[in-house]
Design a protein around this motif. Structure first.
Motif, short mmCIF file in Angstrom:
data_model
loop_
_atom_site.label_atom_id
_atom_site.label_comp_id
_atom_site.label_asym_id
_atom_site.label_seq_id
_atom_site.Cartn_x
_atom_site.Cartn_y
_atom_site.Cartn_z
N ARG A 82 0.76 -1.25 0.03
CA ARG A 82 0.01 -0.05 0.03
C ARG A 82 0.81 1.13 0.12
NH1 ARG A 82 -1.06 -1.32 5.51
NH2 ARG A 82 -3.39 -2.09 4.92
N ASP A 83 1.95 1.29 0.57
CA ASP A 83 3.14 2.39 0.62
C ASP A 83 3.33 3.15 -0.53
OD1 ASP A 83 2.70 1.64 3.26
OD2 ASP A 83 5.13 1.52 3.73
N PHE A 84 3.15 2.22 -1.67
CA PHE A 84 3.64 3.11 -3.00
C PHE A 84 2.49 3.88 -3.56
CE2 PHE A 84 6.21 -0.69 -2.47
CZ PHE A 84 7.25 -0.58 -3.29
N ALA A 85 1.21 3.93 -2.96
CA ALA A 85 0.30 4.58 -3.39
C ALA A 85 0.27 5.74 -2.02
CB ALA A 85 -1.15 3.96 -3.40
N SER A 113 11.03 -3.56 -6.66
CA SER A 113 9.86 -3.82 -5.76
C SER A 113 8.62 -4.06 -6.47
CB SER A 113 9.47 -2.50 -4.91
OG SER A 113 11.08 -2.11 -4.22
N VAL A 114 8.71 -3.44 -7.74
CA VAL A 114 7.34 -3.82 -8.45
C VAL A 114 7.30 -5.06 -9.05
CG1 VAL A 114 6.05 -2.92 -10.33
CG2 VAL A 114 6.70 -1.13 -8.74
N ARG A 115 8.29 -5.49 -9.55
CA ARG A 115 8.46 -6.83 -10.13
C ARG A 115 8.12 -7.88 -8.85
NH1 ARG A 115 10.86 -7.57 -15.09
NH2 ARG A 115 11.92 -5.89 -15.77
N LEU A 116 8.46 -7.80 -7.76
CA LEU A 116 8.18 -8.68 -6.65
C LEU A 116 6.62 -8.47 -6.19
CD1 LEU A 116 9.00 -10.37 -4.50
CD2 LEU A 116 9.63 -8.48 -2.86
N MET A 117 6.00 -7.21 -6.17
CA MET A 117 4.48 -7.12 -5.72
C MET A 117 3.84 -7.76 -7.20
SD MET A 117 4.18 -3.31 -4.03
CE MET A 117 4.64 -2.60 -5.35
N LEU A 118 4.36 -7.57 -8.25
CA LEU A 118 3.23 -8.20 -9.29
C LEU A 118 3.46 -9.60 -9.54
CD1 LEU A 118 4.53 -5.84 -12.23
CD2 LEU A 118 2.49 -5.77 -11.28
N GLY A 119 4.68 -10.32 -8.96
CA GLY A 119 4.80 -11.72 -8.83
C GLY A 119 3.78 -12.30 -7.81
N ALA A 120 3.66 -11.48 -6.62
CA ALA A 120 2.83 -11.97 -5.81
C ALA A 120 1.39 -11.76 -6.16
CB ALA A 120 2.86 -10.99 -4.40
N VAL A 121 0.91 -10.76 -6.78
CA VAL A 121 -0.05 -10.86 -7.83
C VAL A 121 -0.66 -12.08 -8.42
CG1 VAL A 121 -1.75 -9.66 -9.19
CG2 VAL A 121 -0.48 -8.27 -7.28
N ARG A 122 0.32 -12.35 -9.24
CA ARG A 122 0.28 -13.43 -10.13
C ARG A 122 -0.06 -14.82 -9.34
NH1 ARG A 122 3.93 -13.90 -15.52
NH2 ARG A 122 2.35 -12.44 -16.10
N SER A 123 0.73 -14.99 -8.23
CA SER A 123 0.26 -16.09 -7.36
C SER A 123 -0.94 -16.04 -6.55
CB SER A 123 1.77 -16.22 -6.34
OG SER A 123 2.85 -16.24 -6.90
N GLY A 124 -1.52 -14.86 -6.66
CA GLY A 124 -2.99 -14.73 -6.09
C GLY A 124 -2.60 -14.40 -4.45
N ILE A 125 -1.61 -13.74 -4.25
CA ILE A 125 -1.14 -13.47 -2.82
C ILE A 125 -1.48 -11.90 -3.07
CG2 ILE A 125 0.33 -13.23 -0.94
CD1 ILE A 125 1.39 -16.04 -1.68
N GLY A 156 -0.09 1.60 -8.04
CA GLY A 156 0.61 2.73 -7.90
C GLY A 156 2.25 2.83 -8.13
N GLY A 157 2.80 1.68 -7.79
CA GLY A 157 4.10 1.46 -7.86
C GLY A 157 4.55 1.51 -9.46
N LEU A 158 3.68 0.60 -10.13
CA LEU A 158 3.69 0.31 -11.78
C LEU A 158 3.54 1.64 -12.37
CD1 LEU A 158 4.12 -1.64 -13.99
CD2 LEU A 158 1.52 -2.12 -13.77
N GLU A 159 2.45 2.55 -11.79
CA GLU A 159 2.12 3.58 -12.61
C GLU A 159 3.47 4.68 -12.60
OE1 GLU A 159 -1.66 6.66 -13.29
OE2 GLU A 159 -1.31 5.89 -11.14
N GLN A 160 4.28 4.81 -11.57
CA GLN A 160 5.19 5.60 -11.37
C GLN A 160 6.40 5.12 -12.19
OE1 GLN A 160 7.27 7.10 -7.94
NE2 GLN A 160 6.07 5.83 -6.61
N ILE A 161 6.53 3.93 -12.71
CA ILE A 161 7.34 3.60 -13.58
C ILE A 161 7.02 3.95 -15.07
CG2 ILE A 161 8.91 1.68 -14.55
CD1 ILE A 161 8.61 0.10 -11.73
N VAL A 162 5.79 3.41 -15.14
CA VAL A 162 5.09 3.70 -16.70
C VAL A 162 5.39 5.10 -17.04
CG1 VAL A 162 3.08 3.64 -17.89
CG2 VAL A 162 3.82 1.72 -16.63
#
Length: 466
Positions: A82-85, A113-125, A156-162
């Motif tokens: 959540r901190d990324f937002a 950081s964003v890659r790690l969070m996206l990996g967690a989302v893909r894992s359903g976590i 939010g973290g992904l949007e920063q990079i984009v």
């Protein structure tokens, strides 16, 4: 260790775990971390000028040794999506970057950081917290309820990079980061879409007076940035869900019509219902469960929500609600540290779980969080820009000046201050020096005063001629 397990794509070795056994391990690690920080770590922070403190903070927050972007001790051994937002949405703001090396370090750590969070989302976590157990192994656990704003932070973290190349900058790493961000968005779009649509499907009907809408916390509290508050039917949790939907549309993850089909109403109508429900008394009430008689005691400072989040001040009705809520806060002496412009999260301590009443009774009540105050100031400035007035700019500037003073006095950018204006500390907990939250302060300072707090270009020029 049992539970759901998933692998990050692209030959990554990260693994994620979830389940009862995993949560027990995570709880032990978290308890050990927080208690050891309180009793074993000695503080060496001394007062200094803000430019020196900022440079030291950036060297710490974005150190090459860091594996993930975090706040600072005692939070530094767990990761909070959540901190990324909420707390560091301006990591890649060129105005806050010291030099090319600093830019490169920020890009590297944000991407990891964003890659790690996206990996967690893909894992359903999709949990409030990711706790490392050993190298490249993470447990997803919820503190202290299911999250309402984790997807908001991930996106939010992904949007920063984009959007890293949207602002003029001399740093090539930001341009390269934007290319990486677009590639990550394409790779994980389907995973994010599924998660956002699942979030929309999880909302439940709620009827209050003559208003019927959908809320995320009808049956039980949901975790948000002020996560130790134990109320249901909170404004901030539901505003964060709406902000998540808008963000996913902005990023092209979800089509608006897909969300509206699930919600059974247009997004604009959904937002109108939320404002009518929580603003039915003419100001934004923190929780529909709140029984406080005085209006100012039923408000929480997190009503300001996140940058590019809930509020749209092009709308006159929204400006009026924000203004009425703000005026109640400004007029209530118990809402601030005496003789300062440090505003508390709320004028009184909230309903909390037993462990928080014992260990950190005022943690998200009568304590002043600089980062929430910064967002309060930013919304004030935004209100004035759209209303064409100068009603709140003086207050915003005073808020920022007092944070500036506290930062220099206490030797770092504080996670929170006690109701006496000191570093927050209880028998069980000591607030962090929030290194990674510092850039957001600089961004809003520039907006308030029309000039950077620290002119790194001028400093380099002065050194060259010294």
């Amino acid at each position: 260790m049992s539970g759901n397990e998933g692998l990050l794509p692209s030959n990554s070795e990260h693994r994620f775990y979830q389940g009862l056994a995993a949560t027990c391990v995570a709880n032990f690690l978290q308890a050990t971390n927080f208690l050891s920080d309180r009793f074993l770590r000695r503080a060496y922070y001394a007062s200094a000028k803000i430019d020196e403190l900022y440079r030291n903070s950036m060297n710490s927050a974005f150190s090459a040794q860091e594996a993930f972007l975090v706040t600072g001790a005692p939070h530094a051994s767990a990761y909070y999506p959540r901190d990324f937002a909420w707390f560091y949405p301006d990591v890649l703001d060129p105005q806050t970057i010291i030099n090319a090396e600093d830019a490169a370090r920020r890009v590297r750590l944000l991407e990891k950081s964003v890659r790690l969070m996206l990996g967690a989302v893909r894992s359903g976590i999709i949990t409030t917290t990711l706790i490392p157990v050993k190298r490249n192994r993470y447990i997803g656990a919820n503190y202290f309820a299911l999250p309402s704003d984790t997807l908001l932070g991930v996106q939010g973290g992904l949007e920063q990079i984009v959007r890293a190349d949207r602002r003029a900058s001399p740093y090539e790493d930001l341009t390269k980061a934007a290319d990486t961000g677009r590639a990550l968005l394409a790779e994980y779009r389907a995973d994010l879409k599924k998660s956002v649509l699942d979030l929309a499907s999880s909302l439940e009907p709620y009827k209050g007076d003559d208003i019927q809408t959908l809320l995320c916390d009808v049956r039980a509290p949901r975790s948000a940035a002020t996560d130790t508050r134990a109320e249901r039917l909170r404004f901030v949790t539901n505003a964060s869900v709406y902000a998540t939907f808008q963000q996913s549309i902005r990023l092209g993850i979800v089509d608006e019509s897909e969300l509206e089909k699930i919600l059974g109403r247009s997004l604009s109508q959904y937002k109108t219902e939320l404002l009518q429900l929580f603003g039915r008394d003419g100001y934004i009430k923190h929780s529909l469960d709140c029984k406080a008689e005085a209006p100012a005691f039923s408000i929480a400072l997190d009503f300001v929500n996140v940058q590019h989040g809930f509020w749209d001040f092009r709308n006159e009705a929204e400006r009026a609600l924000f203004s009425a809520t703000t005026d109640l806060i400004l007029a209530e002496p118990r809402f601030r540290i005496p003789d300062t412009f440090h505003f508390f999260v709320s004028a009184d301590n909230p309903r909390k779980k037993l462990i928080h009443r014992i260990a950190t009774p005022s943690y998200q009540g009568r304590s002043a969080w600089p980062t929430f105050n910064v967002e309060f100031a930013d919304r004030m400035l935004e209100h004035d820009e759209f209303s064409g007035t100068e009603k709140y700019r003086p207050y915003a500037r005073e808020i920022l000046r007092h944070i500036h003073h506290a930062t220099e006095t206490h030797g770092g950018y504080q996670e929170l201050l006690s109701e006496n204006g000191l570093q927050y500390r209880t028998w069980a907990y000591r607030g962090a020096i929030a290194h990674s939250w510092f850039p957001r302060f600089l961004t809003v300072w520039s907006r308030a005063f029309g000039a950077p707090l620290i002119d790194w270009t001028q400093q380099q020029s002065d050194k060259a001629f010294a």
